[in-house]
Design a protein around this motif. Structure first.
Motif, mmCIF file in Angstrom:
data_model
loop_
_atom_site.group_PDB
_atom_site.id
_atom_site.type_symbol
_atom_site.label_atom_id
_atom_site.label_comp_id
_atom_site.label_asym_id
_atom_site.label_seq_id
_atom_site.Cartn_x
_atom_site.Cartn_y
_atom_site.Cartn_z
ATOM 1 N N UNK A 150 0.863 -1.180 0.000
ATOM 2 C CA UNK A 150 0.000 0.000 0.000
ATOM 3 C C UNK A 150 0.899 1.229 0.000
ATOM 4 N N UNK A 151 0.872 1.991 -1.095
ATOM 5 C CA UNK A 151 1.666 3.212 -1.210
ATOM 6 C C UNK A 151 0.740 4.404 -1.013
ATOM 7 N N UNK A 152 1.002 5.183 0.033
ATOM 8 C CA UNK A 152 0.163 6.327 0.371
ATOM 9 C C UNK A 152 0.961 7.604 0.172
ATOM 10 N N UNK A 153 0.629 8.346 -0.888
ATOM 11 C CA UNK A 153 1.276 9.630 -1.141
ATOM 12 C C UNK A 153 0.680 10.696 -0.234
ATOM 13 N N UNK A 154 1.426 11.768 -0.013
ATOM 14 C CA UNK A 154 1.009 12.806 0.927
ATOM 15 C C UNK A 154 0.735 14.115 0.178
ATOM 16 N N UNK A 155 -0.535 14.509 0.123
ATOM 17 C CA UNK A 155 -0.952 15.762 -0.527
ATOM 18 C C UNK A 155 -0.706 15.755 -2.031
ATOM 19 N N UNK A 156 -0.848 14.623 -2.666
ATOM 20 C CA UNK A 156 -0.636 14.549 -4.115
ATOM 21 C C UNK A 156 -1.825 15.161 -4.856
ATOM 22 N N UNK A 157 -1.559 16.130 -5.719
ATOM 23 C CA UNK A 157 -2.611 16.772 -6.487
ATOM 24 C C UNK A 157 -3.118 15.894 -7.618
ATOM 25 N N UNK A 158 -4.410 16.003 -7.890
ATOM 26 C CA UNK A 158 -5.050 15.229 -8.961
ATOM 27 C C UNK A 158 -4.355 15.465 -10.291
ATOM 28 N N UNK A 159 -3.935 16.701 -10.545
ATOM 29 C CA UNK A 159 -3.374 17.062 -11.847
ATOM 30 C C UNK A 159 -1.857 17.035 -11.877
ATOM 31 N N UNK A 160 -1.218 16.471 -10.864
ATOM 32 C CA UNK A 160 0.243 16.398 -10.846
ATOM 33 C C UNK A 160 0.790 15.076 -11.338
ATOM 34 N N UNK A 161 -0.089 14.198 -11.852
ATOM 35 C CA UNK A 161 0.342 12.928 -12.445
ATOM 36 C C UNK A 161 -0.094 12.882 -13.904
ATOM 37 N N UNK A 162 0.681 12.158 -14.705
ATOM 38 C CA UNK A 162 0.446 12.158 -16.136
ATOM 39 C C UNK A 162 -0.891 11.605 -16.559
ATOM 40 N N UNK A 163 -1.376 10.550 -15.900
ATOM 41 C CA UNK A 163 -2.609 9.925 -16.358
ATOM 42 C C UNK A 163 -3.839 10.778 -16.081
ATOM 43 N N UNK A 164 -3.674 11.855 -15.317
ATOM 44 C CA UNK A 164 -4.755 12.823 -15.113
ATOM 45 C C UNK A 164 -4.532 14.132 -15.872
ATOM 46 N N UNK A 165 -3.331 14.364 -16.360
ATOM 47 C CA UNK A 165 -3.008 15.672 -16.951
ATOM 48 C C UNK A 165 -1.963 15.492 -18.050
ATOM 49 N N UNK A 166 -2.357 14.870 -19.119
ATOM 50 C CA UNK A 166 -1.427 14.538 -20.204
ATOM 51 C C UNK A 166 -0.899 15.770 -20.924
ATOM 52 N N UNK A 167 -1.620 16.886 -20.856
ATOM 53 C CA UNK A 167 -1.212 18.087 -21.580
ATOM 54 C C UNK A 167 -0.064 18.833 -20.905
ATOM 55 N N UNK A 168 0.178 18.558 -19.643
ATOM 56 C CA UNK A 168 1.214 19.264 -18.899
ATOM 57 C C UNK A 168 2.566 18.594 -19.154
ATOM 58 N N UNK A 169 3.456 19.297 -19.851
ATOM 59 C CA UNK A 169 4.758 18.722 -20.218
ATOM 60 C C UNK A 169 5.759 18.769 -19.069
ATOM 61 N N UNK A 170 5.422 19.456 -17.958
ATOM 62 C CA UNK A 170 6.292 19.428 -16.776
ATOM 63 C C UNK A 170 6.266 18.060 -16.109
ATOM 64 N N UNK A 171 5.158 17.366 -16.287
ATOM 65 C CA UNK A 171 4.938 16.108 -15.569
ATOM 66 C C UNK A 171 5.714 14.970 -16.226
ATOM 67 N N UNK A 172 6.412 14.211 -15.390
ATOM 68 C CA UNK A 172 7.112 13.008 -15.855
ATOM 69 C C UNK A 172 6.877 11.903 -14.835
ATOM 70 N N UNK A 173 5.776 11.160 -15.044
ATOM 71 C CA UNK A 173 5.423 10.069 -14.126
ATOM 72 C C UNK A 173 5.217 8.771 -14.909
#
Length: 631
Positions: free
Chosen positions: A35-58
């Motif tokens: 069980x991996x529990x991230x802390x305060x991870x934003x919905x749009x800070x991962x690629x599978x939720x925000x493909x248009x953001x080129x800053x993201x590398x997940x």
């Protein structure tokens, strides 16, 4: 008729037999659970939720999602501790703890001691149980700590946050430095030997990988909770992992001392860059952990669950989360605060479910019953119920996750005393701060300051409730309360009825501070951190003799006590604020002056014979209060 060669027939039968054994093993043997529990991870800070953001590398997380099951409506509380208490206890936050307060300051913080945790259940089922990283489920007594809650081992911090490099605790004890890093039932090291340079997430990663390596040839299944620090504030990242992105802002410099040791020019802080660099590093670490599973031949028998404890924080004075296209963020009951980035993956997940998106309603508390079902143990907590505590709320989600059914067993979800989710609909009876929508790239150079974001309020009241269809409108753009008056009335009545069973923890122990300690200036938790745990966070109530590590006579001078409370040479005044530091110094000087004046006064009014008589009494009675031995 068709003749089949005997050797081909035997090969076919043997293959079928082997396949049946494999299927039997995957069906009957309980899986390893990571069980991996991230802390305060934003919905749009991962690629599978925000493909248009080129800053993201997940890429590693995105791959796990592509080969796993995305959980689109996985709900949590809007703050860290109630979410974590729900996951560990199997209760919704309204039935375990709604207070997202500080464990060092509040004895009622976290999980009541008589509640059975998921780790205890799995331990009874034969699992090896391990907790790495952030606890935040109570620390007042040893009964609150991970080892008393069913974990075989623990390495991490007890409170909400620590400095990634110095391990300095985030709790406010009037500016006095202390650290927060524990191993099992004691501080992980001494203050003198504390590593203040290594990025703490690397330590956590290495511990998790070492644990996985230790199960390579084991017949015992494992339950490992990797409770990551990333990407919670402070806004810190190793220098070689820092990426600078365009159109950024530097508001997080208000409450952050450095990005890494030595980088202290706050005008050069790039806050979205730091936050996204943290998430990108988190992704690489997740990839390394999954590689360890694969290298040890454990991936196929492991169920991986990934979730965030709440949405990304919009507190731009300290961090830079993004929950686009959802509204709001951490600390609000809008979807951006309570709809968690979550998925299931790993070789144990049925092939038929890989690559799907599950839209059914799930709460993080439901993993309690789900894991119990997989382990073959009863999820009920009869002992807690016998002591008047709420029953387990968790529902077994494995039939939904595995594809045996297409409907979630959860249809009703009280988030708080003012917010209720029922099926596709969400009712709000009070206003919600942080009622802003973010964008693909957020925050940026045009983003308003934190106060402006917080003051953007969704106005709802008990007389004028808000209603959203969050299945069709997850961004909460359209209030449909005027179109659905009967639904509003029915859900309002349901929530009022549910409130009658909401739970408030009142369990308190007895402070273990000595009578001479200055409990008017400091909490007992702070005082025990200073005196008992060598400037580390730790339990401060109901300590037995073996856990008391200070000895001071009740006749020791105030000067001795002040010396023991002295700030260490590495005290970071900027971290806790120059104002508190100056105030602390002024009060200390004033106290010493008053003591000197008092001593001169006593010398003037006391006769020599009375002083000698007092000395005789003290020498004859040898009054002394002992609280253990000096370490």
């Amino acid at each position: 008729s068709v003749c089949v060669p005997l050797d081909n027939m035997l090969v076919s039968l043997f293959a079928s037999f082997c396949l049946s054994l494999i299927n039997a093993r995957s069906t009957n043997n309980p899986p390893n659970i990571l069980f991996i529990l991230a802390d305060d991870l934003g919905w749009a800070n991962v690629g599978f939720h925000n493909e248009e953001n080129t800053d993201i590398s997940t890429p590693h997380i995105d791959k796990l999602v592509n080969h796993g099951l995305e959980l689109n409506r996985h709900y949590v509380y809007a703050g860290c501790s109630p979410t974590r208490a729900a996951m560990q206890s199997g209760r919704l936050p309204v039935h375990v703890n709604l207070e997202n307060d500080e464990g060092l300051l509040s004895p009622t913080h976290g999980i009541p001691t008589r509640m059975t945790t998921v780790a205890s259940k799995l331990k009874d089922a034969g699992y090896g149980t391990h907790m790495i990283g952030k606890w935040d489920c109570g620390m007042a007594t040893f009964k609150h700590l991970p080892l008393a809650k069913g974990y075989d081992t623990f390495y991490g911090y007890l409170s909400k946050s620590i400095d990634y490099f110095t391990k300095q605790a985030d709790n406010d004890c009037n500016g006095v430095f202390f650290a927060d890093l524990w191993e099992n039932d004691a501080p992980a090291t001494s203050l003198e030997e504390l590593d203040r340079t290594t990025f703490v997430e690397y330590d956590f990663r290495d511990r998790v990988i070492d644990l996985i390596d230790s199960y390579a040839d084991s017949e015992t299944p494992f339950f490992i909770v990797y409770s990551m620090h990333l990407p919670h504030y402070p806004s810190q990242i190793p220098e070689d992992q820092y990426e600078v992105f365009e159109d950024d802002e530097n508001m997080c410099g208000a409450l952050n001392t450095n990005i890494w040791p030595g980088f202290t020019d706050k005008t050069e802080f790039m806050c979205r860059s730091v936050l996204q660099s943290q998430v990108n590093l988190m992704d690489r670490i997740v990839g390394q952990v999954v590689t360890a599973l694969d290298t040890n031949g454990l991936y196929d028998d492991t169920l991986i669950v990934f979730a965030s404890d709440n949405g990304g924080s919009l507190e731009l004075d300290s961090t830079a989360g993004n929950n686009y296209p959802l509204r709001g963020g951490k600390s609000s009951n809008l979807e951006g605060g309570i709809r968690s980035t979550a998925f299931v993956s790993g070789g144990y997940l049925p092939v038929s479910r890989r690559g799907d998106i599950e839209l059914g309603l799930i709460h993080i508390a439901d993993w309690y019953a789900t894991f119990c079902a997989l382990a073959g143990v009863d999820a009920a907590d009869t002992s807690a119920e016998e002591h008047g505590l709420p029953a387990v709320d968790a529902l077994d989600m494995w039939p939904l996750i595995s594809g045996e059914t297409d409907a979630s067993p959860r249809t009703l979800l009280p988030i708080s005393d003012s917010v209720l989710i029922e099926g596709d609909y969400k009712l709000a009876l009070t206003g919600e701060a942080w009622g802003v929508w973010q964008g693909i790239y957020f925050p940026n150079s045009s983003t308003p300051e934190q106060d402006v974001l917080e003051a953007s309020v969704l106005h709802c009241t008990s007389r004028r409730p808000c209603l959203f269809n969050v299945a069709e409108d997850p961004g909460e753009h359209v209030d449909i309360s005027g179109d659905e008056p009967h639904r509003v009335t029915a859900m309002t009545q349901t929530l009022k009825s549910l409130r009658g069973d909401f739970y408030t923890n009142t369990e308190r122990g007895t402070d273990s501070c000595a009578p001479w300690m200055d409990t008017e200036t400091y909490s007992c938790g702070c005082l025990m951190a200073f005196y008992n745990w060598g400037h580390f966070s730790g339990p401060y109530q109901n300590l037995d003799h073996s856990h008391i590590h200070f000895t001071l006579s009740e006749t020791d001078s105030d000067e001795t006590q002040l010396a023991a409370m002295a700030l260490p040479p590495n005290y970071d005044a900027k971290r806790f604020g120059l104002r508190n530091y100056i105030l602390y110094v002024m009060l200390s000087v004033l106290t010493v002056v008053l003591l000197v004046m008092l001593m001169h006064y006593c010398q003037g009014v006391c006769s020599k014979s009375s002083i000698e008589h007092s000395h005789a009494i003290i020498n004859s009675e040898t009054r002394h209060v002992s609280y253990g031995t000096i370490l």
